[in-house]
Scaffold this active site. Sequence first.
Site: not given
Ligand code: NAD
Length: 503
Positions: A304, A403
């Site tokens: 991130c 991103e």
């Molecule tokens: P994602 O948003 O696709 O998924 C994250 C989680 O949300 C997963 O557990 C997924 O199953 C769940 N999810 C997906 N759709 C959902 C819904 N409709 N309702 C509820 N839950 C749902 O993200 P990802 O691909 O796992 O991670 C990458 C993203 O995370 C990037 O954008 C990255 O920048 C961000 N990130 C942020 C931080 C931070 O601390 N700011 C840290 C790590 C990653």
Amino acid sequence: MTLTVQPHRESVGLKTGQLYLDGQWGPGSGGETWTHRHPATGEAIGEFAIATAGDVDAAVAAARKAFESGTWSNARAGVRIKLLHRYAELLREHAEELRALQALDNSVPLSFSSNIYATGVEAAADVFDHHAGWVDKLGGQTLPPYQGGDHLAMTFREPIGVVAAILPWNAPFLLYAQKIAPALAAGCTVVLKPSEYCTFTVLRMVELLVEAGLPAGTLNVVTGPGDPVGETLINHRDIDKVSFTGSRAVGKRIVEASAGTLKRVSLELGGKSPALVFADAPNVGLAAATTIGAVTMGLSGQACVANTRALVQREVYDEFIAAAQGMAAAVTYGDPFDPGVMSCPLINEKQLERVLGFIETGKKEARLVSGGERPGGDLENGNFVTPTIFADVENSSTIAQEEIFGPVLAVVPFDTEEEAVRLANDTEYGLGASVFSADAQRAFRVSRKLRAGTIGVNGFQIEPHLPFGGFKQSGLGREGGDSSIEAYTELKSVYMPLTDEMM
Ligand code: NAD
């Protein structure tokens, strides 16, 4: 020969993934499972349960029952403190096993997970140790009577209730700890949903928490994809708070879903963080290596807070690009268990297609100076993309604004400090930024003007007691230190006259 990770699968001893509801491991009521495919090889690694709406209900009910009963929040402070410290030790003792599980989940190489503090098991253990210290310090204030007279005006900090904690796949140790440690320290109960792309690591961390002695119902785990499992959870009426780390798109969905019952929401989202490299940087080569390193090593830019936009002062622009190209050429890919492998593939085919699409856009918008390819040979079945550098990028272009979440660095030239700050802030995100300058006054002046949650001056680190989170569309709230405690507690005011006079 095509790469395989199957021999490691046997040696790590992967178990079938089960749900953890009210102190019991079980297969889930629907019998449906998710097959995890390894991102470096495409091989089937293992299966875990997909929770049904009924399982989510059972998890929330168990967490509610445990919260109301006070088995955790009203237990002696000493018991809770010892448990959290014991758990931190268990994480450390099992660090090697957890790193191996992570390599089977998301293919982050052992060379990275054993050496980089912020995303490692040691940082997660430190987060639990840090928050153990809060358990007996969640006090409020006693204020002097505002209107005179004889009464008490007091505040109390109380646990927020039942928390839904939703994790991404990329840094399971730290991100799990940043939610679970403060939630437990504050006296909350939890329903945890790991990412479907990194489930086995999280299940093992939960097993260790159970081994540490956490009472039944205090933490429950539902596994499966975001839709329907995460969706059911964020819409559940008996969840008091959603704590989410993941993409901006899902973060926005959570804000919408929370409106129904006005759930409390914490969001840690994405970024397009800039590195500002001034001509007076102490070491331009090191600034370049640090920047491209964060975009290519370990997580292949799927971090991130990686500085995926380098804003470089024109006097040192060519020097920066040459150093970044050198570093990019040295990054190695392959078997995450091989100590010589430095980075990982993209997490799934969808993300691979997305990143390749951005690279094609970038070729039209700027000058490709490194990478942008898929390695073939024994890596042909994995989602690998070589470290990619675009030079002469306009800050308004797609590759400087979106991103990408892949190994792609956009390098933007600038002339003056004022222009650098303007370009850095010209983004919808605001998670992090780095300033490289040997002039301390400039470094602080610029740091104060940047609209981002965490600024690194000639280096960057995430620490357990330092708040972390985003300005603008990078999130809502902070994790780390006392900000985490605020995020998992409600403030209550109590007024009490000390005489029988009517007030
Ligand atoms: P994602 O948003 O696709 O998924 C994250 C989680 O949300 C997963 O557990 C997924 O199953 C769940 N999810 C997906 N759709 C959902 C819904 N409709 N309702 C509820 N839950 C749902 O993200 P990802 O691909 O796992 O991670 C990458 C993203 O995370 C990037 O954008 C990255 O920048 C961000 N990130 C942020 C931080 C931070 O601390 N700011 C840290 C790590 C990653």
